[in-house]
Enzyme design. Structure first.
Site, PDB file in Angstrom:
ATOM      1  N   LYS A  80      25.258   9.677 -53.228  1.00  0.00           N
ATOM      2  CA  LYS A  80      26.198   9.732 -54.576  1.00  0.00           C
ATOM      3  C   LYS A  80      26.661  11.156 -54.824  1.00  0.00           C
ATOM      4  CE  LYS A  80      24.905  11.068 -59.399  1.00  0.00           C
ATOM      5  NZ  LYS A  80      23.805  11.220 -60.064  1.00  0.00           N
ATOM      6  N   SER A 155      25.408   8.611 -65.397  1.00  0.00           N
ATOM      7  CA  SER A 155      26.538   9.315 -63.450  1.00  0.00           C
ATOM      8  C   SER A 155      26.347   8.574 -62.516  1.00  0.00           C
ATOM      9  CB  SER A 155      25.922  10.722 -63.964  1.00  0.00           C
ATOM     10  OG  SER A 155      25.202  11.389 -63.064  1.00  0.00           O
ATOM     11  N   SER A 179      20.228   9.350 -64.801  1.00  0.00           N
ATOM     12  CA  SER A 179      21.615   9.258 -64.122  1.00  0.00           C
ATOM     13  C   SER A 179      20.772   7.789 -63.134  1.00  0.00           C
ATOM     14  CB  SER A 179      21.839  10.534 -63.332  1.00  0.00           C
ATOM     15  OG  SER A 179      22.952  11.554 -65.325  1.00  0.00           O
TER      16      SER A 179
END
Lengths: 501, 497, 99
Positions: A80, A155, A179
């Site tokens: 990420k 997210s 997330s």
């Protein structure tokens, strides 16, 4: 060699150890898949082709020399874009960091590299981790591989989508209010938020410091456990990291036995907001666990009803302070410096140009909540709710081993469906948020499909008892896989390069 | 324009002193970067002290220890639990745009420091109450480029060096100081000086005001006597020496009084002390208090020193400077007034070091308080800053005692050392300083003087002893001042008896 | 729940160094109103005897010894700088503390 991309990390690990396949071949297969499908999925913001192949070659050379390598050496991973990786573009999904190459790496990245994991590239995310759909990325959204017109969650939508699109067998995400877990739920993958402090935050761009945790993501529970053991552990660059051995998550995943375990269903995390398909898959999973020897009881955590409100005060408040450093002075975007403007003006212009709507919204909200005269009513009160939620968990855990709920009230919604209604968007996190507020551990794994879209099952364990997640999760996964003929992602659409959003 | 005495008659000053101390730890407060003074720019920085995305602070244990020692030395209570807090504001020298400090849970509270100050009635003691002592971090240094004077105003741009960012700072805040009865400037100076001595004795900082490792902000307000209401205060920064503390407060008292007398309001603001004029200049207006949005620092855990550790540290406290001075006074048999003078001039430690090198206490005192203080005053520096060491002075005293120097010659040597001509032995050699001790030479010189001034010599023979002065003077001139005047007198009178 | 005025939002935006247009300020004022309305309920739950949590971990005294750790080189430190000069970060004129 395209079958390589459908293998789990555990399977790849075995093949690599037996030298049936090389790390380079495995890496190349995944890079090829990225080339093939990422135009449609847009999971990646940066693909480090050269770097990944070089890492793979290093592993192959080490293995040839007969060196002792860890289980994940040579297995590819998607990172990420919230973690600093030295020399590699790290944007956190924001224009304000576009082009920034950190001069240092996060501790987690160092651990991955030391374990021989091959980092393929950085995945898309809501800007500064603020969002539940990845629509807040400054670089375009990511599409859900199950249905390219729908969101992959947020997210960390990029990491979850990369897994579901078979672009990588492993991924790293971060979870502040859900997330990791919510994207896992809507993409049919597995994601874990470890106990707060279980994984180092050094080098992880901060959103809400007392809630953020980095965690492992994969398509199977065992793979997730293998990754968990690589990244977890005390870090003497992170004062909030726990100085104790990592819970034995791999052993627990292999044990996969719920006989005699007590499972608590959280009353408050059910009801009206939850789609019927979501509730049904949840009930079916409970039935499976019951049939495997667990006892199920209802527990009440009344203060969970205040969780969303508390989160949307604490997180923006901490974020408003954490994001102050993005001021055009030392790194990142600089706008308006034509020699006639003051530093203050350049700061304000840059931040206005570099931050997206949601980020500005939360900065303003957080600044307000902390400002003189409002602190007690907002931030101060929210921190008290946190204590109450922690107490609810403690009380519940005194009678059960784990707690469960649906991960998120709905399946993946269409891109654009909620982007104009921030409060509606926030509701995606209602079941995941209490976990972060208390700092306990939680997992989301696939419970099945509803109208063709994945539904997630959330398991919550007390702090430092992350292994229970894997014990229960693996048991459920095994039974469901028996029903489906494989884990849920085996049912995911096989994307072709002509697939477009 | 009121005189100082008139100001004191009409108004009561209220003082508040904030002192920042840069700790002498090897590494910064929240990261392991070195803290060496004078390093090349941005060579002592890391992601943490640069405020890079993802970096996290990690507390330096020695900084906590030092702060507790300071708190104990100031008679403070040490909090069983204290927390760090973020103080949020934007400024380019602050990489995170928040400073990690302490807010409502500081590590030390409620202490006091007794300071001595001189009055016509003798030395008096005043107790200054300490509100709190807490930990925080220093900022980077900016160089302003393009403006006329290198100052912020009119600069085109600035260059930032973050070597200093993150160095541990301890902030010591007094409670409002009332009742100084006209001695506010002196008491403030005495406070900062005593504080400095304590910090030096604790070994926690090199406390060099000129280098910025000890900084003082002085807050002052005046209120009409008997009104019971505190006046509006101004804060003065850039007070870089003990002298400046005294001057700044005096200047501000005058300025406040002038405004109040004219019926004008005193503006609540930050002012900057100007060394050259001895007055203050207006800075940023503090009418609107900054909203720092303090909240507990989530990246750091609370500090909870154990009672055992605190007692261990308490046992390590060195003798309090005032107790130490009292002991020396006894030992050296120094009268009160002289001791007061030594304390005021800040020479007690220096005299002690000189005595440690073998010098007689009284002689040491005489030199430092006398000649060297005089020269220091001429140059407007502290005695401690004079380029002559206790060892030098001890050596010179020893040479006088051995008869190799006269007092007069010794003064020349002192001047030479201070002028940078070298160590005492080097100055003596270079200048050819030598006591003329050869009696034959002296007698020859005396006979020459007598021959040159027969009338004066006759006066002396006739009983006018004071007249010998002129002859002695002539001999001194003849020997280039290198004769021992007392011996010359003896020999002369003997010859003219 | 009192209205969040545009002036209030403008003050906050300044505190946060965000240059916002009048439109943005008006929109944010409305959004703040809605969000704060939704989150204000934390006050119901928060009684005076509840101790606020600022840390999920019940740890104290996490410190490191006063020992040097590796620093960055000036090149690395300045590698991402929008502007630099002579190994220092170059920033636009600062509105200073001195008048």
């Amino acid at each position: 060699m395209s079958e390589l991309i459908y293998k789990s990390a555990a399977q790849l690990s075995e093949s690599l150890a037996k030298k049936e396949v090389s790390a380079r071949e495995v890496t190349q297969a995944h890079l090829d898949q990225i080339t093939k499908v990422d135009q449609a999925v847009h999971a990646f913001l940066f693909v480090d082709t050269e770097g990944a192949l070089a890492q793979a070659d290093q592993v192959d050379a080490a293995r040839a020399k007969g060196e002792n390598l860890g289980p994940l050496a040579g297995v590819p991973l998607a990172l990420k874009d919230i973690l600093a990786q030295e020399g590699i573009p790290t944007t956190c999904g924001s224009k304000i960091l576009e082009g920034w190459r950190p001069p240092y790496s996060a501790t987690v990245v160092k651990k991955l590299r030391a374990a021989g994991v091959v980092i393929l590239g950085k995945t898309n995310m809501d800007e500064f981790a603020m969002g539940s759909s990845t629509e807040n990325s400054a670089f375009g959204t990511t599409q859900n591989p199950w249905d390219l017109t729908r969101i992959p969650g947020g997210s960390g939508g990029g990491s979850a989508a990369a897994l579901a699109a078979f672009e990588a067998p492993l991924a790293i995400g971060s979870d502040t209010g859900g997330s990791i877990r919510q994207p896992a739920a809507v993409t049919g993958t597995v994601g874990v938020k470890p106990t707060y402090g279980g994984v180092s935050r050094y080098g992880v761009i901060a959103y809400s410091s007392s809630l953020d945790q980095v965690g492992p993501c994969a398509r199977t529970v065992l793979d997730t456990a293998l990754l968990h053991e690589v990244i977890a552990g005390h870090d003497d660059y992170d004062a909030t990291s726990i100085n104790a051995p990592t819970p034995p998550v791999v052993a627990a995943a292999k044990r996969a036995d719920v006989k005699g375990m007590k499972i608590g269903v959280i009353k408050e995390l059910s009801g009206d907001g939850y789609e019927s398909g979501v509730s049904e898959r949840f009930e079916e999973s409970l039935e499976i666990l019951r049939s495997q020897g667990a006892t199920i009881e209802m527990v009440s955590c009344p203060n969970f009803d205040y969780g969303l409100a508390a989160y949307y005060l604490i997180a923006p408040s901490e974020a408003s302070s954490n994001l102050a450093r993005f001021d055009a002075m030392r790194y990142g975007l600089r706008v308006g410096d034509d020699g006639s403007r003051s530093a203050e003006e350049v700061m304000s212009m840059t931040r206005a140009a570099g931050f997206g709507r949601e980020v500005k919204r939360r900065i303003v909200l957080g600044t307000y909540a902390l400002s003189a005269g409002y602190y007690d009513a907002y931030y101060g009160s929210a921190q008290k709710v946190r204590t109450l939620i922690t107490q609810d968990f403690a009380k519940a855990f005194s009678s059960v081993d784990v707690l469960v709920s649906p991960t998120t009230p709905t399946v993946a919604f269409p891109i654009g469906a909620k982007s104009n209604d921030p409060v509606a968007m926030y509701l995606s996190d209602v079941a995941t948020i209490p976990v972060n507020l208390a700092g306990v551990a939680a997992m989301s794994l696939p419970a099945g499909l509803s109208e063709g879209l994945p539904v997630g099952f959330q398991i919550i364990a007390p702090a430092m008892k992350d292994d229970r997640l894997y014990q229960v999760g693996a048991a459920l996964e095994r039974e469901l896989a028996a029903k489906w003929g494989g884990v849920l992602t085996t049912k995911a659409p096989k994307l072709s390069s002509s697939a477009g959003a | 324009m009121l005189t100082y005495e008139q100001i004191i008659e009409k108004y009561e000053p209220a003082l508040g002193l904030e002192v920042h101390v840069e700790l002498g730890t090897k590494t910064k407060m929240f990261c392991g970067c070195p803290t060496e003074f004078g390093a090349e720019p941005n060579t002592q920085v890391c992601p943490v002290c640069l405020g890079m995305p993802g970096a996290l602070p990690f507390v330096n244990e020695r900084a906590i220890e030092s702060t507790i020692l300071i708190g104990l030395a100031l008679n403070c209570s040490i909090a069983p639990m204290s927390r760090f807090a973020r103080k949020n504001y934007f400024y380019p020298d602050m990489p995170k745009n928040f400073q990690i400090s302490q807010y409502d849970e500081p590590i030390c509270t409620d202490g006091y420091l007794d300071v001595e100050y001189e009055t016509p009635e003798g030395m008096k003691t005043f107790r200054i109450e300490i509100e709190r002592v807490h930990m925080e971090e220093d900022t980077g240094k900016s160089l302003h480029v393009g403006g006329a004077t290198g100052r912020i105003h009119g600069a085109e741009y600035s260059l930032l060096d973050y070597n200093r960012a993150g160095i541990p700072l301890v902030e010591i805040v007094t409670k409002t100081v009332l009742g100084t009865e006209g001695y506010a400037p002196q008491i403030a100076k005495a406070y900062v000086k005593e504080l400095r001595d304590i910090l030096r004795a604790l070994g926690v900082s090199d406390v060099k005001m000129e280098q910025g490792s000890l900084r003082c902000d002085a807050n002052i307000s005046l209120s009409p006597r008997g009104s019971g209401i505190l006046g509006t205060r101004s804060e003065t920064k850039n007070v870089n020496s003990l002298r400046s503390v005294e001057r700044a407060i005096t200047s501000e008292m005058h300025r406040h009084a002038q405004r109040l007398e004219a019926g004008e309001r005193v503006v609540q603001e930050t002012r900057h002390f100007q060394e050259d004029s001895g007055t203050t200049r207006s800075g940023r207006s503090k009418e609107q208090a900054e909203d720092y949005r303090y909240f507990p620092e989530p990246d750091l855990l609370p500090v909870a020193p154990s009672a055992e550790w605190i007692e261990e540290l308490r046992a390590q406290l060195p003798e309090r400077p005032s107790a130490h001075r009292a002991r020396l006074q006894q030992l050296w048999q120094v009268p009160d007034k002289e001791m007061a003078a030594m304390i005021n001039a800040g020479v007690v430690g220096i005299v002690e070091e000189t005595v440690a090198q073998g010098a007689d206490p009284t002689k040491a005192r005489t030199w430092w308080l006398g000649e060297i203080s005089r020269l220091a005053n001429e140059r407007e520096v502290e005695v401690a800053e004079m380029p002559i060491t206790p060892k030098d002075v001890a050596e010179i005293i020893a040479l006088v005692a051995a008869g190799e120097l006269t007092d007069k010659l010794a003064r020349q040597v002192v001047e030479g050392v201070i002028a940078g001509e070298g160590k005492p032995k080097e100055v003596i050699a270079a200048r050819g300083i030598k006591v003329v001790s050869d009696e034959g030479e002296l007698v020859a010189a005396i006979e020459r003087a007598i021959a040159a001034q027969p009338e004066t010599a006759q006066k002396v023979r006739d009983g006018n002893i004071p007249a010998a002065g002129a002859l002695i003077g002539a001999v001194m001139k003849d020997t280039k001042g290198q004769a021992d005047a007392a011996r010359v007198r003896e020999l002369l009178l003997g010859l003219l008896a | 729940m009192s209205r969040i005025s545009n002036e209030e939002v403008a003050r906050i935006a300044h505190l946060a160094r965000l240059e916002l247009s009048a439109n943005e300020i008006a929109e944010l004022a409305g959004e703040m109103e809605a969000i704060l309305g939704a989150v204000a309920r934390v006050q119901e739950a928060a009684k005076s005897d509840v101790v606020p949590t600022s840390h999920p971990l019940a740890l104290v005294n996490v410190t490191r010894p006063d020992v040097v750790r590796p620093s960055l080189t000036p090149e690395s430190a300045l590698s991402g700088a929008p502007a630099s000069e002579e190994d220092r970060f170059r920033v636009p004129q600062i509105l200073g503390e001195e008048a």
